[in-house]
Design an enzyme around this catalytic site. Sequence first.
Site, PDB file in Angstrom:
ATOM      1  N   ASN A  40      49.416 -81.106 -90.389  1.00 32.05           N
ATOM      2  CA  ASN A  40      50.869 -80.959 -90.376  1.00 32.05           C
ATOM      3  C   ASN A  40      51.515 -81.977 -89.437  1.00 32.05           C
ATOM      4  OD1 ASN A  40      49.818 -79.756 -88.046  1.00 32.05           O
ATOM      5  ND2 ASN A  40      51.594 -78.388 -87.823  1.00 32.05           N
TER       6      ASN A  40
ATOM      7  N   ASP B 131      43.313 -78.903 -90.020  1.00 32.48           N
ATOM      8  CA  ASP B 131      43.761 -79.484 -88.751  1.00 32.48           C
ATOM      9  C   ASP B 131      45.262 -79.243 -88.570  1.00 32.48           C
ATOM     10  OD1 ASP B 131      43.855 -80.895 -86.385  1.00 32.48           O
ATOM     11  OD2 ASP B 131      43.905 -82.867 -87.335  1.00 32.48           O
ATOM     12  N   ILE B 132      45.643 -77.970 -88.596  1.00 40.18           N
ATOM     13  CA  ILE B 132      47.034 -77.573 -88.381  1.00 40.18           C
ATOM     14  C   ILE B 132      47.226 -77.356 -86.880  1.00 40.18           C
ATOM     15  CG2 ILE B 132      48.852 -75.945 -88.951  1.00 40.18           C
ATOM     16  CD1 ILE B 132      47.865 -77.510 -91.347  1.00 40.18           C
ATOM     17  N   GLU B 133      48.123 -78.125 -86.262  1.00 36.62           N
ATOM     18  CA  GLU B 133      48.272 -78.104 -84.812  1.00 36.62           C
ATOM     19  C   GLU B 133      49.691 -77.728 -84.390  1.00 36.62           C
ATOM     20  OE1 GLU B 133      46.705 -81.636 -82.911  1.00 36.62           O
ATOM     21  OE2 GLU B 133      45.303 -82.001 -84.554  1.00 36.62           O
ATOM     22  N   ASN B 134      49.817 -77.408 -83.103  1.00 37.03           N
ATOM     23  CA  ASN B 134      51.093 -77.118 -82.453  1.00 37.03           C
ATOM     24  C   ASN B 134      51.738 -75.817 -82.935  1.00 37.03           C
ATOM     25  OD1 ASN B 134      53.158 -77.658 -80.587  1.00 37.03           O
ATOM     26  ND2 ASN B 134      54.437 -78.621 -82.160  1.00 37.03           N
TER      27      ASN B 134
END
Length: 534
Positions: free
Chosen positions: A98, A134-137
Amino acid sequence: MRKWLRNMIAGLLSAAMLLPGTSGFAADGKFNMSYLYFGSTSTYVQTVERTKGALHVVSPDFFNLNADGSLKLTTKLSTSFIAEMHKRNIKVVPFLSNHWDRELGRRALQNREQLSTQIANAIATYNLDGINVDIENLTETDRAAYTDMVRLINSKIPAHKEVSVAVAANPFGSNVGWKGSYDYKQLAAYSDYLMIMAYDENYSGDLTPGPVASDAFVKRSIEYALNQGVSKEKVVLGIPFFGRAWSADGTMNGAGVSNWRVPELVKKYGGRIVYDAPTKSAKATFTVAPGDEVTVIGSTTFSAGTYTIWFENEASIKEKLRLVGQYDIKGTGSWSLTQEEAGTWDYYSRWLNGRFFIDTEKHWAAQDILAMLDKGWMVGTSPLKFSPEQRLTRAQAAVILVKAAGLEDQSAPNAGFRDVPSGFWAKRHIDIAKRAGFITGKEYNLFAPDQQVSREEIASMLARILNLQMEPESEPPFSDVQGGWSYDAVLAMKQAGILNGFEDGTFHPKDGTSRAEMASLMNRIGDRLNEHNN
């Protein structure tokens, strides 16, 4: 005499005369993956080729998210690249990102039923090998939904396809914010492994210069995963191929810089690189003087000023690779290909798989020693040391030669040596070597296993293994070998081009042989010995 023996590279059991050996390696044992983000699909194959067979999985940026959280295929998706990787037995597992956009990540979670189906369909359509999420934050409020999305993906793709999750490093066990969005234990239950992003300890926008991944930070990140109940077989350590730069005037705070760029900047501006022992990290400092050429790297400009860059070099990466063995975890991942220093892949697989010695790094026989390690003919004196200058014993020589001769799996009757009891560590190899006829004992049924093996004894053993016979020659082989029990063997070895002696025409037959010298000799004749065995 065999013609191939005539063509063997002449050498000497001494460092001054031995030629370095060569050996190759490929991905094995411990797992290794890396991300592909920079560059274009047209360069991806070449980029992977530079890793010299060190990768099991490559994770390219083929998957993105649409504004509504549905799957978006990037223009980089290439079936020809996938096919080329499969030819090399490398899996292609795209990462879904994202790009730090929290709201976009949350829309993906809200749309996870449709998104997981789209991911499964894309994997099947393009013959991909899985998905790296790899979905971050996100934050702790998204924790359950994140876990459920991974569960859905896992349930919809074939069991032999990979599901992995890139998770934030959590060295201090935080349950809130970005780090709190990952339920390590449950994510591991629905995935093949967790790729711990054990970097950005000091990050973009950080006002305080410091390591990207200090030793303590990395260790605590691994320990947190294990303490959460993640099995060590599902822990992958993320290694940064980048550093971060700070300017003394505070206008640059943690700008990303590829590892390979740092030595260039230091050389260009006359700076220096030091290894910070407490953090096991590399640090570069340099000053761009007024009037110096400005360097622009991406969106980062190095104009007049003084800079500090914390980054990863060979020494710091090797320390991280050692942790894989120390904690016995699955392996490593890296962000990202094309950012590493030249030469990274010359050592990476060896250190990842524990095939290294701290006392041979700069040794003249380093490559020969590694070749022996790869062949399995020699081992270290401890997990981290080879002891290259230690004198080789008769027992050690017997073990090496039995392995090199391809006889290790055989059995043999008791050789009858009174000083080689049933519990002696090398007894089986000594028995095999005695039956094969390439070792003999001392007087009174003694073998003297712990006595150092002499040069003439090694020459005699090898001459027997290779079935060398001397040819008529009027002159003695060396000035200090005029006769005696080893005369025929030393002469045959000299005639075969295996031994040349010292520059003064001597051979020093009674001198001992170091472990490094033995490694170099065996590496140089190894292929020929295999040919002879076959």
